[in-house]
Design a protein around this motif. Structure first.
Motif, PDB file in Angstrom:
ATOM      1  N   LEU A   1      71.777 -63.885  91.317  1.00  0.00           N
ATOM      2  CA  LEU A   1      72.013 -63.569  92.721  1.00  0.00           C
ATOM      3  C   LEU A   1      72.625 -62.182  92.868  1.00  0.00           C
ATOM      4  N   PHE A   2      73.528 -61.839  91.969  1.00  0.00           N
ATOM      5  CA  PHE A   2      74.162 -60.517  91.979  1.00  0.00           C
ATOM      6  C   PHE A   2      73.099 -59.428  91.832  1.00  0.00           C
ATOM      7  N   GLU A   3      72.136 -59.663  90.972  1.00  0.00           N
ATOM      8  CA  GLU A   3      71.026 -58.717  90.813  1.00  0.00           C
ATOM      9  C   GLU A   3      70.207 -58.633  92.095  1.00  0.00           C
ATOM     10  N   GLU A   4      69.920 -59.773  92.713  1.00  0.00           N
ATOM     11  CA  GLU A   4      69.134 -59.805  93.946  1.00  0.00           C
ATOM     12  C   GLU A   4      69.835 -59.059  95.083  1.00  0.00           C
ATOM     13  N   MET A   5      71.156 -59.116  95.111  1.00  0.00           N
ATOM     14  CA  MET A   5      71.925 -58.467  96.175  1.00  0.00           C
ATOM     15  C   MET A   5      72.156 -56.982  95.904  1.00  0.00           C
ATOM     16  N   GLY A   6      71.589 -56.463  94.810  1.00  0.00           N
ATOM     17  CA  GLY A   6      71.735 -55.039  94.516  1.00  0.00           C
ATOM     18  C   GLY A   6      73.070 -54.697  93.888  1.00  0.00           C
ATOM     19  N   PHE A   7      73.623 -55.639  93.106  1.00  0.00           N
ATOM     20  CA  PHE A   7      74.863 -55.443  92.353  1.00  0.00           C
ATOM     21  C   PHE A   7      76.080 -55.209  93.257  1.00  0.00           C
ATOM     22  N   LYS A   8      76.081 -55.841  94.406  1.00  0.00           N
ATOM     23  CA  LYS A   8      77.242 -55.808  95.291  1.00  0.00           C
ATOM     24  C   LYS A   8      77.230 -57.063  96.152  1.00  0.00           C
ATOM     25  N   ILE A   9      78.416 -57.455  96.598  1.00  0.00           N
ATOM     26  CA  ILE A   9      78.530 -58.673  97.393  1.00  0.00           C
ATOM     27  C   ILE A   9      78.066 -58.407  98.817  1.00  0.00           C
ATOM     28  N   ASN A  10      77.166 -59.249  99.288  1.00  0.00           N
ATOM     29  CA  ASN A  10      76.678 -59.186 100.661  1.00  0.00           C
ATOM     30  C   ASN A  10      77.006 -60.508 101.325  1.00  0.00           C
ATOM     31  N   THR A  11      78.047 -60.526 102.163  1.00  0.00           N
ATOM     32  CA  THR A  11      78.489 -61.784 102.764  1.00  0.00           C
ATOM     33  C   THR A  11      77.534 -62.301 103.832  1.00  0.00           C
ATOM     34  N   SER A  12      76.488 -61.546 104.136  1.00  0.00           N
ATOM     35  CA  SER A  12      75.458 -62.043 105.054  1.00  0.00           C
ATOM     36  C   SER A  12      74.370 -62.807 104.317  1.00  0.00           C
TER      37      SER A  12
END
Length: 293
Positions: free
Chosen positions: A139-150
């Motif tokens: 999931l971290f990879e899918e989010m572009g290596f940053k937390i996306n709370t959306s």
């Protein structure tokens, strides 16, 4: 002779189990200046180092580790930049600490989860993050290596973790001073990591009586003809902290909107086969309307 369970991952970065960190001789030998503990409790004797960081996490597939990927990245990065050796450890150096190191390398080099796992496995063959942690790394990879709370997958992960924490938080303890010990406070703090984007939001739900906006479709877990199941809302935090069940009222006009019960394990309250803590809002008490996001 002390058993060595440490692995040099790259310059100034080590991965180990608890044995190496409990050995002052090993810490001095490796010239360790920063220690990162990923365990259910900090090490008993504070190590003779410059910086110490503790992340309270159990080795359970419902545990949330992804929320700590960014602060641990900064902790390790600072050590590498300044040439101060960092050691990351859990009990065995197999699951929790390995997950943190994988996330760090993924973020640093923008590598895929699979490439990073294989890279670290060559360095330390015993690494084996549990299933939940592997999914969080993907999931971290899918989010572009940053937390996306959306991101709904991330939000669902936090809900499952909240459920896991609440199951082990009996008897009910309200207003615990340590936010790490209060699962509801911790849940809301994690959602504050970044400001949620309203991109993709189409609907807002308002109190039918006073027209106050209560929640967005981002907060909806499931909806049927009679009830909307939503995530815990920070606007209702005071009520949620007081008891494991009760009524939910509009924060503006106090009209009763629904109810909650953290112990309710009915099928309708399940997400991916797991019972989750949701708020039940009566469709008769709210109006849904399109919003301009």
């Amino acid at each position: 002779m002390e058993r060595e369970d440490w692995t040099l991952v790259e310059d100034h970065l080590y991965l180990s189990g608890i044995l190496s960190v409990n050995s002052q001789q090993t810490l001095l030998k490796l010239n360790i200046k920063k220690v990162l503990t990923v365990d259910i409790k900090p090490i008993e004797r504070k190590p003779p180092v410059d910086d110490y960081m503790f992340i309270r996490v159990n080795d359970h597939w419902d545990e949330d580790l992804i929320s700590y990927f960014e602060p641990t990245y900064e902790f390790i990065k600072e050590g590498q930049i300044t040439g101060r050796n960092v050691i990351v450890h859990c009990v065995g150096g197999v699951s929790r600490s390995a997950t943190i190191v994988i996330a760090y390398l993924m973020n640093k080099y923008k590598w895929s989860y699979l490439k990073t796992f294989r890279y670290l496995e060559k360095k330390r063959s015993i690494i084996d993050p549990n299933y939940g942690f592997k999914e969080q790394l993907k999931l971290f990879e899918e989010m572009g290596f940053k937390i996306n709370t959306s991101n709904k997958t991330y939000r669902n992960l936090l809900l499952k973790n909240l459920s896991y924490k609440l199951r082990y938080n009996a008897p009910w303890r309200s207003f615990v001073t340590d936010e790490d010990e209060n699962p509801i406070e911790s849940y809301f703090n994690k959602l504050r990591i970044s400001k949620p984007s309203t991109d993709g939001c189409k609907c807002g739900y308002k109190c039918k009586k006073c027209r106050h906006l209560i929640f967005l479709d981002l907060n909806v877990v499931r909806e049927n003809n009679d009830t909307v199941l939503i995530e815990p809302l920070e606007s209702l935090k005071v009520t949620l902290l007081q008891s494991h069940s009760g009524s939910l009222n509009c924060p503006h006009c106090c009209t009763k909107l629904g109810s909650f019960n953290w112990n309710d394990v009915k099928e309708e309250n399940k997400l991916l086969g797991k019972a989750i803590p949701v708020l039940k809002i009566s469709c008769k008490k709210i109006d849904r309307s399109l919003i301009d996001c």
